[in-house]
Enzyme design. Structure first.
Site, PDB file in Angstrom:
ATOM      1  N   GLY A 168       0.783  -1.516  -0.110  1.00  0.00           N
ATOM      2  CA  GLY A 168       0.440  -0.159  -0.623  1.00  0.00           C
ATOM      3  C   GLY A 168       0.706   1.187   0.036  1.00  0.00           C
ATOM      4  CB  ALA A 169       1.670   3.475   1.211  1.00  0.00           C
ATOM      5  CG  LEU A 170      -0.847   1.215  -3.633  1.00  0.00           C
ATOM      6  CD1 LEU A 170      -1.580   2.127  -4.851  1.00  0.00           C
ATOM      7  CD2 LEU A 170       0.068   0.274  -4.178  1.00  0.00           C
ATOM      8  CG  HIS A 224       3.718   0.965  -5.328  1.00  0.00           C
ATOM      9  ND1 HIS A 224       3.792   2.076  -4.352  1.00  0.00           N
ATOM     10  CD2 HIS A 224       3.703  -0.335  -5.496  1.00  0.00           C
ATOM     11  CE1 HIS A 224       4.186   1.238  -3.897  1.00  0.00           C
ATOM     12  NE2 HIS A 224       3.972  -0.038  -3.708  1.00  0.00           N
ATOM     13  N   GLY A 264       9.562  -4.448  -8.788  1.00  0.00           N
ATOM     14  CA  GLY A 264       9.789  -3.101  -9.444  1.00  0.00           C
ATOM     15  C   GLY A 264      11.203  -3.601  -9.114  1.00  0.00           C
ATOM     16  CD  GLN A 265      15.718  -5.124 -11.272  1.00  0.00           C
ATOM     17  OE1 GLN A 265      15.134  -5.879 -11.691  1.00  0.00           O
ATOM     18  NE2 GLN A 265      16.998  -5.177 -11.096  1.00  0.00           N
ATOM     19  CG  ASP A 321      12.468  -2.887  -3.157  1.00  0.00           C
ATOM     20  OD1 ASP A 321      13.722  -1.846  -2.930  1.00  0.00           O
ATOM     21  OD2 ASP A 321      11.753  -2.925  -3.268  1.00  0.00           O
ATOM     22  CB  ILE A 381       9.893   5.415 -12.743  1.00  0.00           C
ATOM     23  CG1 ILE A 381       8.767   4.375 -13.244  1.00  0.00           C
ATOM     24  CG2 ILE A 381       9.371   7.011 -13.123  1.00  0.00           C
ATOM     25  CD1 ILE A 381       8.026   4.549 -13.403  1.00  0.00           C
ATOM     26  CB  SER A 388       7.087   6.267  -1.296  1.00  0.00           C
ATOM     27  OG  SER A 388       7.270   5.110  -0.597  1.00  0.00           O
TER      28      SER A 388
HETATM   29  O1  PAF Z   1       7.984  -4.452  -2.528  1.00  0.00           O
HETATM   30  C1  PAF Z   1       6.895  -4.799  -1.280  1.00  0.00           C
HETATM   31  O2  PAF Z   1       6.250  -3.832  -1.465  1.00  0.00           O
HETATM   32  C2  PAF Z   1       7.044  -6.186  -0.059  1.00  0.00           C
HETATM   33  O3  PAF Z   1       8.220  -6.345  -0.365  1.00  0.00           O
HETATM   34  C3  PAF Z   1       6.130  -7.422  -1.152  1.00  0.00           C
HETATM   35  C4  PAF Z   1       6.609  -7.974  -1.494  1.00  0.00           C
HETATM   36  C5  PAF Z   1       4.825  -6.452  -0.869  1.00  0.00           C
HETATM   37  C6  PAF Z   1       5.490  -8.405   0.177  1.00  0.00           C
HETATM   38  O4  PAF Z   1       4.921  -7.951   1.419  1.00  0.00           O
END
Ligand code: PAF
Length: 290
Positions: A32-34, A38, A152-153, A155, A181, A191
């Site tokens: 969340g907290a998109l 995202h 997302g790449q 991470d 991005i 964020s």
């Molecule tokens: O990247 C994230 O937001 C989290 O690590 C994930 C993949 C949703 C797992 O909780």
């Protein structure tokens, strides 16, 4: 409007109600907290699949002390705002379980162990983090049974861990890494950037610039000399370097020889800048064969 499901049973029945078994199903796992990053994942999932499921679950297992910490308690939770954005982006189903629905016994007894892949780099400063990530993602894969899952790449270590889990445990899902991005000045979108002052932001640019230097050296067939770039970062005002490493993209093991790249590699950097820990990475390509 995206349809909100709260339990595994609701999620399964909604997925099967939506269409024939040959519909392709995408999963975008989130906490969340998109933000824009995202949105890029959801947009790509929307283009490539019939049904798009987005999960929103702040997973205690991947936080310090299994969520008994300030970071977990203070993690932004804004379901209404997130659902509004996901509806605009065309997501079909939002899966937003509470902790009880995901972990009815408090926490699972059986976890996914990510071993050395999860212990290094980011995992060294956050012990157990990637075991928590892999465990919840394994559950989400079972609950949703997606054809494709989008991450997302940015991470990069998370992507490597999930790829390896899928290969080692035979999950029938395609992992789709979505490119980072970057702002016009090169800073990778996150964020956390909101918490940088304008001076911090200027300091933070040293990270992407270090990666761009390595990319240019790699493609020109020059020695990478990452030690030299680390030393520069260590003396850069406002930046406290955690690591700068050049690794194999799949195993994340450090490259044995930095003199000239024979195959693609990944440069990863993490540093504290002002109040936030920033991470960034860039794929390094060897010189094109002439
Ligand atoms: O990247 C994230 O937001 C989290 O690590 C994930 C993949 C949703 C797992 O909780």
């Amino acid at each position: 409007m995206a349809f909100i499901t709260r339990t595994a049973a609701q999620l399964r029945s909604e997925i099967s109600r939506r269409g024939p078994a040959d519909n392709s199903v995408a999963l975008v796992p989130t906490m969340g907290a998109l933000h824009e990053g995202h949105a890029a994942l959801v947009s790509q999932a929307r283009e490539e699949n019939d049904l798009v499921v987005v999960s929103i679950f702040v997973n205690p297992l991947q936080f310090e002390n299994l969520g008994d910490c300030e970071d977990y308690r203070n993690y932004p939770r804004q379901l209404d705002q997130d659902v509004a954005l996901l509806s605009e982006l065309g997501a079909d189903i939002v899966f937003a379980p509470d902790t009880e629905a995901m972990y009815p016994d408090g926490q699972p007894m059986v976890w996914v162990r990510t071993g050395r892949l999860g212990d290094r780099l980011e995992g060294a400063s956050r012990p157990g983090h990637f075991d928590g990530v892999a465990t919840v993602v394994a559950k989400l894969f079972h609950l949703c049974r997606p054809d494709r899952a989008y991450f997302g790449q940015k991470d990069a270590q998370q992507v490597a861990v999930i790829n390896r889990m899928v290969a080692d445990l035979d999950f029938d899902v395609e992992v789709v890494p979505v490119p980072i991005i970057r702002a016009a000045d090169g800073l990778a979108e996150s964020s956390r950037n909101q918490r940088l002052s304008s001076t911090d932001r200027q300091h933070a640019l040293a990270l992407s610039q270090a990666l761009f230097t390595l990319r240019d050296r790699a493609v020109a067939g020059q020695p990478l000399r990452s030690g030299e770039i680390s030393a520069q970062l260590r003396t850069t005002a406002g930046v406290t370097l955690d690591h700068l490493e050049i690794v194999d993209p799949a195993t994340l093991e450090p490259l044995a020889d930095e003199t000239a790249l024979g195959r693609p590699a990944l440069a990863l950097v993490a540093a504290q800048v002002g109040p936030v820990r920033l991470i960034d990475n860039l794929r390094l390509e060897p010189p094109a064969a002439s």
